[in-house]
Design an enzyme around this catalytic site. Structure first.
Site, PDB file in Angstrom:
ATOM      1  N   ASP A  21      -3.619  -2.993   0.275  1.00 38.80           N
ATOM      2  CA  ASP A  21      -3.985  -2.947   1.685  1.00 38.80           C
ATOM      3  C   ASP A  21      -5.683  -2.633   1.654  1.00 38.80           C
ATOM      4  O   ASP A  21      -6.128  -2.416   2.767  1.00 38.80           O
ATOM      5  CB  ASP A  21      -3.399  -2.295   2.505  1.00 38.80           C
ATOM      6  CG  ASP A  21      -3.204  -0.610   2.236  1.00 38.80           C
ATOM      7  OD1 ASP A  21      -3.653  -0.407   1.051  1.00 38.80           O
ATOM      8  OD2 ASP A  21      -3.178  -0.001   2.920  1.00 38.80           O
ATOM      9  N   GLU A  22      -6.190  -2.496   0.467  1.00 41.13           N
ATOM     10  CA  GLU A  22      -7.623  -2.025   0.274  1.00 41.13           C
ATOM     11  C   GLU A  22      -8.378  -2.906  -1.083  1.00 41.13           C
ATOM     12  O   GLU A  22      -7.977  -2.818  -2.041  1.00 41.13           O
ATOM     13  CB  GLU A  22      -7.607  -0.479   0.285  1.00 41.13           C
ATOM     14  CG  GLU A  22      -9.048   0.087   0.453  1.00 41.13           C
ATOM     15  CD  GLU A  22      -8.910   1.763   0.412  1.00 41.13           C
ATOM     16  OE1 GLU A  22      -9.852   2.321   0.801  1.00 41.13           O
ATOM     17  OE2 GLU A  22      -7.891   2.200  -0.015  1.00 41.13           O
TER      18      GLU A  22
END
Length: 345
Positions: free
Chosen positions: A94-95
């Site tokens: 997610d990053e």
């Protein structure tokens, strides 16, 4: 991404929207893997024991993680990134860091690129993302957390030093809880406090990390975005409902964990030479043991055998074991070229 796992669950199940949701195990020694923003209002955070989370929020809804779903969404988002720059360094599902110097769409502004990417993520996945835009990785990371959820924060070169000065040092990349506590004992609570320290003082108290902290206090960071950043290890661990003591029980769990790790290794078609065993006891003391081979570990059976050998070196166990983990490191692709020998000039 904003509360990624929990947001995916709320997107896919309308009944969860607007409610406090925790992704993770709901009983015994389960932990929270992710919490929705509704749950975070109760002080619930990732890695918190599920029992603690339930006490803080009796109405908390626990959902089992679906990593296949999270990976699918992550792949969608990375495909969006690839439309804007080839220089993407994923940190997790997610990053990621993006270096948009090579502006594939000719947009001409890092901020405009961030705005467009966030809009596409919302349109194509139904989820929100927050972005930090700045001139180095350190500031971009700090900025990405500044206006969550669904926020954008831009830190220009002129703003960088003042932005850093007003933040607590515990938010800085590379300043973990132990270092933050040591800094607090030395009177260093904010970026401004850190900037007031001389390089000699920081080197004396923090050794080789001193120059790094000296730079951070001045909003200086030389780390590059590396699209080819190598993964250093692959592993898995598990926390048990009840403490384990007998060799038979421990080996049985290690066998299961080894199977999980080896499936990930096979999936990525890589190999490694170092096996590391992690043991957490009932009093939360952690012990690790490692063994390196002259060549790659050939198969799952050998991987498990090394893990069991390391485990037996810790027997008998005076205290029960609440967690076991196995990791393979020293990774390389199977077709990697052999290292070249250096020659004198």
């Amino acid at each position: 991404m904003d509360a990624f796992y929990a947001s995916v669950e709320q997107r896919d199940d309308p009944a969860l929207r607007g409610k406090p949701v925790a992704v993770g195990g709901s009983s015994g020694r389960g932990v929270v893997a992710a919490a929705s923003y509704e749950a975070r209002r109760f002080g619930i955070r990732s890695a918190m024991p599920s029992a603690t989370a339930r006490r803080r929020c009796p109405g908390l809804i626990f959902v089992k993680p679906r990593f296949d779903a999270y990976r699918a969404v992550s792949n969608q988002i990375r495909a969006i990134f690839a439309d804007y720059t080839p220089h993407v360094e994923p940190l997790s599902l997610d990053e990621a860091y993006l270096d948009v110097t090579e502006d594939l769409r000719g947009i001409g502004s890092a901020t405009a690129i961030a705005v467009e990417i966030r809009a596409r993520i919302r349109a194509e996945t139904g989820l929100t993302a927050s972005a930090g835009v700045s001139y180095n990785k350190f500031l971009a990371k700090l900025a990405s957390d500044q206006n969550k959820p669904d926020g954008l924060c831009v830190v220009t070169p002129r703003q960088g030093p003042a932005f850093v000065a007003g933040l607590p040092v515990k938010r800085f990349h590379g300043v973990g809880p132990v270092t933050a506590a040591k800094m607090a004992r030395l009177g260093i609570e904010t970026g401004a406090d850190l900037r007031a320290c001389s390089l000699e003082f920081l080197q004396r108290n923090f050794g080789s990390s001193g120059p790094y902290y000296h730079d951070l206090a001045r909003a200086i960071c030389h780390r590059q975005v590396r699209a080819d950043r190598e993964r250093k290890s692959i592993g898995a661990e598990d926390t048990f409902m009840n403490d384990l003591k007998t060799e038979a029980d421990l080996v049985a769990e290690l066998d299961r964990i080894a199977a999980t790790v080896w499936s990930r290794i096979a999936e990525r078609s890589i190999s490694g030479r170092t096996v590391t065993l992690k043991v957490k006891f009932q009093d939360f003391r952690i012990v690790t043991r490692a063994r390196s081979l002259p060549a790659a570990v050939p198969d799952r059976e050998q991987f498990l055998a090394i893990g069991v050998s390391l485990l037996r070196g810790l027997l008998p166990m005076e205290k029960g074991v609440r967690l076991l983990g196995l990791t393979l490191s020293g990774l390389e692709a199977p077709d990697a070229a052999p290292p070249q020998l250096g020659l004198p000039i």
